[in-house]
Design an enzyme around this catalytic site. Structure first.
Site, PDB file in Angstrom:
ATOM      1  N   THR A  92      -0.737  -6.259  -2.728  1.00 29.70           N
ATOM      2  CA  THR A  92       0.639  -6.722  -2.952  1.00 29.70           C
ATOM      3  C   THR A  92       0.902  -7.895  -2.016  1.00 29.70           C
ATOM      4  O   THR A  92       0.928  -7.731  -0.792  1.00 29.70           O
ATOM      5  CB  THR A  92       1.659  -5.593  -2.687  1.00 29.70           C
ATOM      6  OG1 THR A  92       1.310  -4.474  -3.503  1.00 29.70           O
ATOM      7  CG2 THR A  92       3.063  -6.042  -3.028  1.00 29.70           C
ATOM      8  N   LYS A 167       5.504  -7.419  -9.303  1.00 26.07           N
ATOM      9  CA  LYS A 167       5.250  -6.363  -8.311  1.00 26.07           C
ATOM     10  C   LYS A 167       6.277  -6.417  -7.174  1.00 26.07           C
ATOM     11  O   LYS A 167       6.773  -5.398  -6.699  1.00 26.07           O
ATOM     12  CB  LYS A 167       3.815  -6.531  -7.767  1.00 26.07           C
ATOM     13  CG  LYS A 167       3.443  -5.577  -6.656  1.00 26.07           C
ATOM     14  CD  LYS A 167       3.459  -4.133  -7.101  1.00 26.07           C
ATOM     15  CE  LYS A 167       3.261  -3.197  -5.921  1.00 26.07           C
ATOM     16  NZ  LYS A 167       3.505  -1.804  -6.264  1.00 26.07           N
ATOM     17  N   LYS A 235       6.617  -4.725   4.739  1.00 22.12           N
ATOM     18  CA  LYS A 235       5.912  -5.997   4.494  1.00 22.12           C
ATOM     19  C   LYS A 235       6.390  -6.608   3.177  1.00 22.12           C
ATOM     20  O   LYS A 235       6.685  -7.797   3.091  1.00 22.12           O
ATOM     21  CB  LYS A 235       4.406  -5.711   4.467  1.00 22.12           C
ATOM     22  CG  LYS A 235       3.501  -6.827   4.068  1.00 22.12           C
ATOM     23  CD  LYS A 235       2.747  -6.687   2.763  1.00 22.12           C
ATOM     24  CE  LYS A 235       2.210  -5.395   2.306  1.00 22.12           C
ATOM     25  NZ  LYS A 235       1.549  -5.396   1.002  1.00 22.12           N
TER      26      LYS A 235
HETATM   27  P1  NAP Z   1      -4.135   1.016   3.577  1.00 26.78           P
HETATM   28  O1  NAP Z   1      -4.588   2.395   3.289  1.00 26.78           O
HETATM   29  O2  NAP Z   1      -3.468   0.741   4.873  1.00 26.78           O
HETATM   30  O3  NAP Z   1      -5.389   0.052   3.384  1.00 26.78           O
HETATM   31  C1  NAP Z   1      -5.347  -1.277   3.844  1.00 26.78           C
HETATM   32  C2  NAP Z   1      -6.697  -1.923   3.674  1.00 26.78           C
HETATM   33  O4  NAP Z   1      -6.653  -3.231   4.294  1.00 26.78           O
HETATM   34  C3  NAP Z   1      -7.838  -1.162   4.372  1.00 26.78           C
HETATM   35  O5  NAP Z   1      -9.032  -1.351   3.654  1.00 26.78           O
HETATM   36  C4  NAP Z   1      -7.893  -1.868   5.732  1.00 26.78           C
HETATM   37  O6  NAP Z   1      -9.131  -1.765   6.385  1.00 26.78           O
HETATM   38  C5  NAP Z   1      -7.680  -3.312   5.305  1.00 26.78           C
HETATM   39  N1  NAP Z   1      -7.246  -4.111   6.445  1.00 26.78           N
HETATM   40  C6  NAP Z   1      -6.076  -4.024   7.122  1.00 26.78           C
HETATM   41  N2  NAP Z   1      -6.046  -4.939   8.128  1.00 26.78           N
HETATM   42  C7  NAP Z   1      -7.251  -5.582   8.091  1.00 26.78           C
HETATM   43  C8  NAP Z   1      -7.819  -6.634   8.856  1.00 26.78           C
HETATM   44  N3  NAP Z   1      -7.153  -7.202   9.874  1.00 26.78           N
HETATM   45  N4  NAP Z   1      -9.052  -7.059   8.520  1.00 26.78           N
HETATM   46  C9  NAP Z   1      -9.730  -6.499   7.499  1.00 26.78           C
HETATM   47  N5  NAP Z   1      -9.252  -5.510   6.715  1.00 26.78           N
HETATM   48  C10 NAP Z   1      -8.009  -5.050   7.022  1.00 26.78           C
HETATM   49  O7  NAP Z   1      -3.107   0.502   2.453  1.00 26.78           O
HETATM   50  P2  NAP Z   1      -3.004   0.816   0.897  1.00 26.78           P
HETATM   51  O8  NAP Z   1      -1.866   1.725   0.694  1.00 26.78           O
HETATM   52  O9  NAP Z   1      -4.333   1.122   0.331  1.00 26.78           O
HETATM   53  O10 NAP Z   1      -2.494  -0.610   0.385  1.00 26.78           O
HETATM   54  C11 NAP Z   1      -3.353  -1.694   0.129  1.00 26.78           C
HETATM   55  C12 NAP Z   1      -2.534  -2.751  -0.611  1.00 26.78           C
HETATM   56  O11 NAP Z   1      -2.031  -2.193  -1.825  1.00 26.78           O
HETATM   57  C13 NAP Z   1      -1.310  -3.256   0.162  1.00 26.78           C
HETATM   58  O12 NAP Z   1      -1.104  -4.599  -0.154  1.00 26.78           O
HETATM   59  C14 NAP Z   1      -0.182  -2.389  -0.415  1.00 26.78           C
HETATM   60  O13 NAP Z   1       1.076  -3.008  -0.261  1.00 26.78           O
HETATM   61  C15 NAP Z   1      -0.614  -2.273  -1.845  1.00 26.78           C
HETATM   62  N6  NAP Z   1      -0.144  -1.093  -2.603  1.00 26.78           N
HETATM   63  C16 NAP Z   1      -0.086   0.134  -2.022  1.00 26.78           C
HETATM   64  C17 NAP Z   1       0.320   1.218  -2.789  1.00 26.78           C
HETATM   65  C18 NAP Z   1       0.428   2.608  -2.224  1.00 26.78           C
HETATM   66  O14 NAP Z   1       1.147   3.435  -2.810  1.00 26.78           O
HETATM   67  N7  NAP Z   1      -0.248   2.961  -1.129  1.00 26.78           N
HETATM   68  C19 NAP Z   1       0.659   1.044  -4.133  1.00 26.78           C
HETATM   69  C20 NAP Z   1       0.550  -0.219  -4.712  1.00 26.78           C
HETATM   70  C21 NAP Z   1       0.144  -1.283  -3.925  1.00 26.78           C
HETATM   71  P3  NAP Z   1      -9.376  -0.523   7.411  1.00 26.78           P
HETATM   72  O15 NAP Z   1      -9.713   0.644   6.525  1.00 26.78           O
HETATM   73  O16 NAP Z   1     -10.476  -0.979   8.272  1.00 26.78           O
HETATM   74  O17 NAP Z   1      -8.070  -0.323   8.153  1.00 26.78           O
END
Ligand code: NAP
Length: 283
Positions: A92, A167, A235
């Protein structure tokens, strides 16, 4: 086609599992390598780094936290990708960022599309996400089998950036729905109404967003196990306000909502579910 997947967090790990379960050849990479363990057990390969991933994959999906992380990660694989390969960003992000990434990908003769998803942890696990794709059905036909493996439907929004546009609107409404509802609950509880009954009554009326109905048991039980981290909805509010700025628009209610989620962040709710805004606001 060999698929690369970068970003194995809550969403990405489940999306990648579904690609694998659908029989696709998958090579993965994540900053914290241990999150790849179950995928590797199920047949995925681990790239030695982003350069290796770029060289091997015909299409790379990214599911990363923020625009800055998406950009710095992509800069490490884009230069090595094969001409005409695809980069599909499901993170996102804000629409102007997606358009910049399309320009960056084109410099390397690559194809780019923003394809963020609606749906959280459970739909990601069940392969029931809704893809919001910034391209036409015709242009993205090669990607359809991958979207189908991870989602139940793909909406084709024709132009790059339109996936991110839609989104962002969904998430700002989600953020505001929960905050507004929590504020009404706070007043209701102060007036002496019973929490369980009030949650039942309000969530069954058409004036409350359906998402509250889906969350009501968890709100009542104060179960904020993470599906969508509160820090990421904050965010997204910031990205929506930044986009409004780009159009010289003011969004006063969203700006207030941002301060409410900031308070919850300051109180330590960043890594739990965004619905913890309820606990913070009724406290
Ligand atoms: P998450 O569990 O926090 O995963 C974040 C990902 O980004 C992990 O692979 C993390 O790696 C990586 N990352 C973070 N900081 C980094 C850095 N400095 N360098 C390299 N990699 C980094 O979040 P998520 O919920 O899966 O969300 C991922 C995306 O999808 C976001 O943009 C979120 O807004 C969007 N989204 C989330 C949902 C939901 O319900 N959760 C739904 C739709 C969309 P590490 O594992 O090493 O931390």
């Amino acid at each position: 086609m060999k698929i690369g997947f970068v970003g194995l967090g809550i969403m990405g790990s489940r999306m990648a599992e579904n690609l694998l379960a659908d029989g696709h050849e998958l090579i993965v990479f994540n900053r914290s390598v241990d999150k790849a363990d179950s995928l590797l057990e199920n047949g995925a390969k681990l790239a030695t780094g982003l350069e290796d991933l770029g060289k091997q994959a015909d299409v790379i999906f990214t599911m990363l936290s923020t625009p800055a992380v998406v950009k710095s990660t992509a800069e490490e694989f884009l230069p090595y990708m094969k001409e005409d390969a695809w980069w599909v960003d499901c993170s996102t992000v804000n629409p102007s960022f997606s358009r910049q990434m399309a320009v960056l990908a084109a410099k390397y003769n690559l194809r780019f599309v923003d394809a963020p998803v609606a749906g959280s942890k459970a739909p990601a696990e069940k392969g029931e996400l809704l893809f919001l794709a910034g391209g036409s059905e015709n242009a993205l036909s090669e990607l359809q089998p991958f979207f189908d493996a991870m989602g139940k439907k793909t909406l084709y929004l024709n132009n790059v950036g339109n996936g991110a546009n839609v989104k962002m609107l969904i998430n700002l409404l989600l953020a505001q729905s929960l905050a507004t509802f929590s504020e009404a609950m706070k007043l209701g509880l102060s007036m002496g109404l019973a929490e369980k009954q009030l949650l039942q009554i309000l969530s069954s009326t058409p004036v409350v967003s359906p998402v509250v109905g889906l969350l009501k048991e968890r709100l009542l039980n104060k179960d904020f196990e993470v599906n969508f981290p509160l820090k990421w909805i904050q965010k997204d509010i910031g990205l929506a306000l930044q986009t409004a700025d780009e159009f010289n628009l003011s969004m006063p209610s969203l700006a207030t909502t941002q301060s409410l989620y900031q308070e919850a962040l300051n109180n330590g709710y960043g890594d739990v579910d965004f619905s913890a805004i309820y606990a913070n606001m009724i406290a």
